[in-house]
Scaffold this active site. Sequence first.
Site, PDB file in Angstrom:
ATOM      1  N   ASP A  45       0.965  -1.574   0.072  1.00 44.62           N
ATOM      2  CA  ASP A  45       0.078   0.056   0.038  1.00 44.62           C
ATOM      3  C   ASP A  45       1.170   1.409   0.128  1.00 44.62           C
ATOM      4  O   ASP A  45       0.675   2.337  -0.540  1.00 44.62           O
ATOM      5  CB  ASP A  45      -0.908   0.003   1.191  1.00 44.62           C
ATOM      6  CG  ASP A  45      -1.966  -1.015   0.966  1.00 44.62           C
ATOM      7  OD1 ASP A  45      -2.442  -1.226   0.025  1.00 44.62           O
ATOM      8  OD2 ASP A  45      -2.781  -1.517   1.971  1.00 44.62           O
ATOM      9  N   ASN A 127      -4.514   8.824   1.734  1.00 39.14           N
ATOM     10  CA  ASN A 127      -4.835   7.851   3.071  1.00 39.14           C
ATOM     11  C   ASN A 127      -5.219   9.136   4.152  1.00 39.14           C
ATOM     12  O   ASN A 127      -6.261   8.902   4.630  1.00 39.14           O
ATOM     13  CB  ASN A 127      -3.563   7.618   3.547  1.00 39.14           C
ATOM     14  CG  ASN A 127      -3.677   6.080   3.298  1.00 39.14           C
ATOM     15  OD1 ASN A 127      -4.356   5.484   2.735  1.00 39.14           O
ATOM     16  ND2 ASN A 127      -2.364   5.243   3.781  1.00 39.14           N
ATOM     17  N   GLU A 128      -4.467  10.046   4.457  1.00 44.00           N
ATOM     18  CA  GLU A 128      -4.677  11.067   5.539  1.00 44.00           C
ATOM     19  C   GLU A 128      -3.753  12.133   5.509  1.00 44.00           C
ATOM     20  O   GLU A 128      -2.639  11.888   5.155  1.00 44.00           O
ATOM     21  CB  GLU A 128      -4.688  10.174   6.830  1.00 44.00           C
ATOM     22  CG  GLU A 128      -3.158  10.064   7.376  1.00 44.00           C
ATOM     23  CD  GLU A 128      -2.525   8.892   6.909  1.00 44.00           C
ATOM     24  OE1 GLU A 128      -1.469   9.113   6.287  1.00 44.00           O
ATOM     25  OE2 GLU A 128      -3.146   7.611   7.144  1.00 44.00           O
ATOM     26  N   ARG A 153      -5.500  19.961  22.765  1.00 40.01           N
ATOM     27  CA  ARG A 153      -4.366  19.956  23.278  1.00 40.01           C
ATOM     28  C   ARG A 153      -4.129  18.390  23.320  1.00 40.01           C
ATOM     29  O   ARG A 153      -4.636  17.542  23.950  1.00 40.01           O
ATOM     30  CB  ARG A 153      -3.963  20.685  24.558  1.00 40.01           C
ATOM     31  CG  ARG A 153      -2.458  20.393  24.793  1.00 40.01           C
ATOM     32  CD  ARG A 153      -2.386  21.397  26.135  1.00 40.01           C
ATOM     33  NE  ARG A 153      -0.969  21.445  26.175  1.00 40.01           N
ATOM     34  CZ  ARG A 153      -0.106  22.590  26.586  1.00 40.01           C
ATOM     35  NH1 ARG A 153      -1.060  23.732  26.815  1.00 40.01           N
ATOM     36  NH2 ARG A 153       1.167  22.768  26.631  1.00 40.01           N
TER      37      ARG A 153
HETATM   38  P1  NAP Z   1       5.306   2.744   6.783  1.00 41.99           P
HETATM   39  O1  NAP Z   1       5.438   3.316   8.151  1.00 41.99           O
HETATM   40  O2  NAP Z   1       6.536   1.998   6.065  1.00 41.99           O
HETATM   41  O3  NAP Z   1       3.913   1.588   6.585  1.00 41.99           O
HETATM   42  C1  NAP Z   1       2.820   1.836   7.257  1.00 41.99           C
HETATM   43  C2  NAP Z   1       2.026   0.658   7.000  1.00 41.99           C
HETATM   44  O4  NAP Z   1       0.509   1.044   6.740  1.00 41.99           O
HETATM   45  C3  NAP Z   1       2.329  -0.431   6.044  1.00 41.99           C
HETATM   46  O5  NAP Z   1       2.075  -1.810   6.339  1.00 41.99           O
HETATM   47  C4  NAP Z   1       1.535  -0.058   5.061  1.00 41.99           C
HETATM   48  O6  NAP Z   1       0.921  -1.256   4.057  1.00 41.99           O
HETATM   49  C5  NAP Z   1       0.187   0.160   5.755  1.00 41.99           C
HETATM   50  N1  NAP Z   1      -0.854   1.052   5.009  1.00 41.99           N
HETATM   51  C6  NAP Z   1      -0.640   2.077   4.130  1.00 41.99           C
HETATM   52  N2  NAP Z   1      -1.818   2.539   3.452  1.00 41.99           N
HETATM   53  C7  NAP Z   1      -2.819   1.839   4.095  1.00 41.99           C
HETATM   54  C8  NAP Z   1      -4.224   1.533   3.976  1.00 41.99           C
HETATM   55  N3  NAP Z   1      -4.959   2.292   3.104  1.00 41.99           N
HETATM   56  N4  NAP Z   1      -4.860   0.640   4.738  1.00 41.99           N
HETATM   57  C9  NAP Z   1      -4.073  -0.224   5.382  1.00 41.99           C
HETATM   58  N5  NAP Z   1      -2.828  -0.251   5.555  1.00 41.99           N
HETATM   59  C10 NAP Z   1      -2.201   0.868   4.959  1.00 41.99           C
HETATM   60  O7  NAP Z   1       4.725   3.964   5.895  1.00 41.99           O
HETATM   61  P2  NAP Z   1       4.435   3.789   4.443  1.00 41.99           P
HETATM   62  O8  NAP Z   1       4.546   2.653   3.737  1.00 41.99           O
HETATM   63  O9  NAP Z   1       5.049   5.208   3.627  1.00 41.99           O
HETATM   64  O10 NAP Z   1       2.889   4.266   4.597  1.00 41.99           O
HETATM   65  C11 NAP Z   1       2.594   5.536   4.956  1.00 41.99           C
HETATM   66  C12 NAP Z   1       1.240   5.322   5.649  1.00 41.99           C
HETATM   67  O11 NAP Z   1       1.627   4.824   7.050  1.00 41.99           O
HETATM   68  C13 NAP Z   1       0.442   6.495   6.296  1.00 41.99           C
HETATM   69  O12 NAP Z   1      -0.374   7.027   5.277  1.00 41.99           O
HETATM   70  C14 NAP Z   1      -0.113   6.059   7.412  1.00 41.99           C
HETATM   71  O13 NAP Z   1      -1.654   5.800   7.163  1.00 41.99           O
HETATM   72  C15 NAP Z   1       0.592   4.773   7.994  1.00 41.99           C
HETATM   73  N6  NAP Z   1       0.893   4.924   9.208  1.00 41.99           N
HETATM   74  C16 NAP Z   1       0.187   4.221  10.439  1.00 41.99           C
HETATM   75  C17 NAP Z   1       0.802   4.591  11.408  1.00 41.99           C
HETATM   76  C18 NAP Z   1       0.139   3.613  12.617  1.00 41.99           C
HETATM   77  O14 NAP Z   1      -0.799   2.856  12.119  1.00 41.99           O
HETATM   78  N7  NAP Z   1       0.115   3.906  13.884  1.00 41.99           N
HETATM   79  C19 NAP Z   1       1.712   5.498  12.053  1.00 41.99           C
HETATM   80  C20 NAP Z   1       2.169   6.116  11.059  1.00 41.99           C
HETATM   81  C21 NAP Z   1       1.848   6.143   9.494  1.00 41.99           C
HETATM   82  P3  NAP Z   1       2.031  -2.022   3.130  1.00 41.99           P
HETATM   83  O15 NAP Z   1       2.862  -2.798   4.077  1.00 41.99           O
HETATM   84  O16 NAP Z   1       1.253  -2.744   2.284  1.00 41.99           O
HETATM   85  O17 NAP Z   1       2.920  -0.823   2.397  1.00 41.99           O
END
Ligand code: NAP
Length: 277
Positions: A45, A127-128, A153
């Site tokens: 993703d 995403n967000e 806050r």
């Molecule tokens: P990353 O930190 O390497 O991966 C974040 C995880 O989020 C990966 O497992 C990715 O899946 C999954 N993901 C991304 N979009 C998704 C969706 N629409 N539905 C379900 N899972 C999803 O960062 P990145 O790969 O650059 O992705 C950035 C995304 O990380 C941000 O958009 C945010 O949503 C997410 N994130 C999540 C958290 C948290 O849950 N605490 C914190 C920070 C950021 P894949 O392994 O398939 O790539």
Amino acid sequence: MRYAVLHRGDELSASLTNRFHELAAAHGLTRDESHPEIVISIGGDGTMLQAFHQYFPILDSTSFVGIHTGHLGFFADWKADELELLVQYMADNMQQERVAPRTAKYPLIELEIDGDDDIPKTFIALNEFTLKGLDGTLVAQIDINDQLFEMFRGDGICVSTPSGSTAYNKSLGGAMVHPSIESIQIAEIASINNRVYRTLGSPLILPKHHSCNIFSRKKQRLLLTVDHLTFPVENLRSIRCRVASQKVTFVRYRPFPFWNRVREAFLGYDENGCQIT
Ligand code: NAP
């Protein structure tokens, strides 16, 4: 049919990309990295987020397909061993229009930044976006439809799209929202509640045509994230966000309903109750 491939960079994704180009050439598809009709993301993703932002300038004339080389994703729903099938669908569609691709159009968030930092003034997120304090808590006023809603806050605010509701938003206790519901969801990241700062404490879902403004309420160093992108900001006045007028298009050569993805990705079994390996 013109196509482009963007991959995650690991060995498997890179070799699948090479194989994809071979198959595509054999089926008469045209590789075009600058004006593709279809963008194929190979990885996860996160790779789709990169593909989306890279091809955002031609969003109205391109569609996306995701192949996962790890676990099942929300955007990446084709398996590595289905490469030939995918190319066949694309070629059939191009040559005989026998298999008209169904498409799914997902809502996006648009943000307008008011501030003096050297960053773009508008963004679109798949995403967000999040706003967090860099040195401590974020202090912000949240308005909905130009009326004061709450004083916040805490660690930060996350505003997600329906397709992003399964990502960061989910970790924050937000609801999963079907992408046919044109909306944005506001979720708190660890809010502090006292007499001065009182927040609802529940995620909120705003419909299309509603807007939310987040006003920075003190001089503070903040971190703005938009999907996988991050921007430190020091001189932010406000962020205005709403459901974007544009949508992203995903090609669906075969149906894979959203709730099936949720079940398979998070619960790990298929519609027959069989464990997915
Ligand atoms: P990353 O930190 O390497 O991966 C974040 C995880 O989020 C990966 O497992 C990715 O899946 C999954 N993901 C991304 N979009 C998704 C969706 N629409 N539905 C379900 N899972 C999803 O960062 P990145 O790969 O650059 O992705 C950035 C995304 O990380 C941000 O958009 C945010 O949503 C997410 N994130 C999540 C958290 C948290 O849950 N605490 C914190 C920070 C950021 P894949 O392994 O398939 O790539």
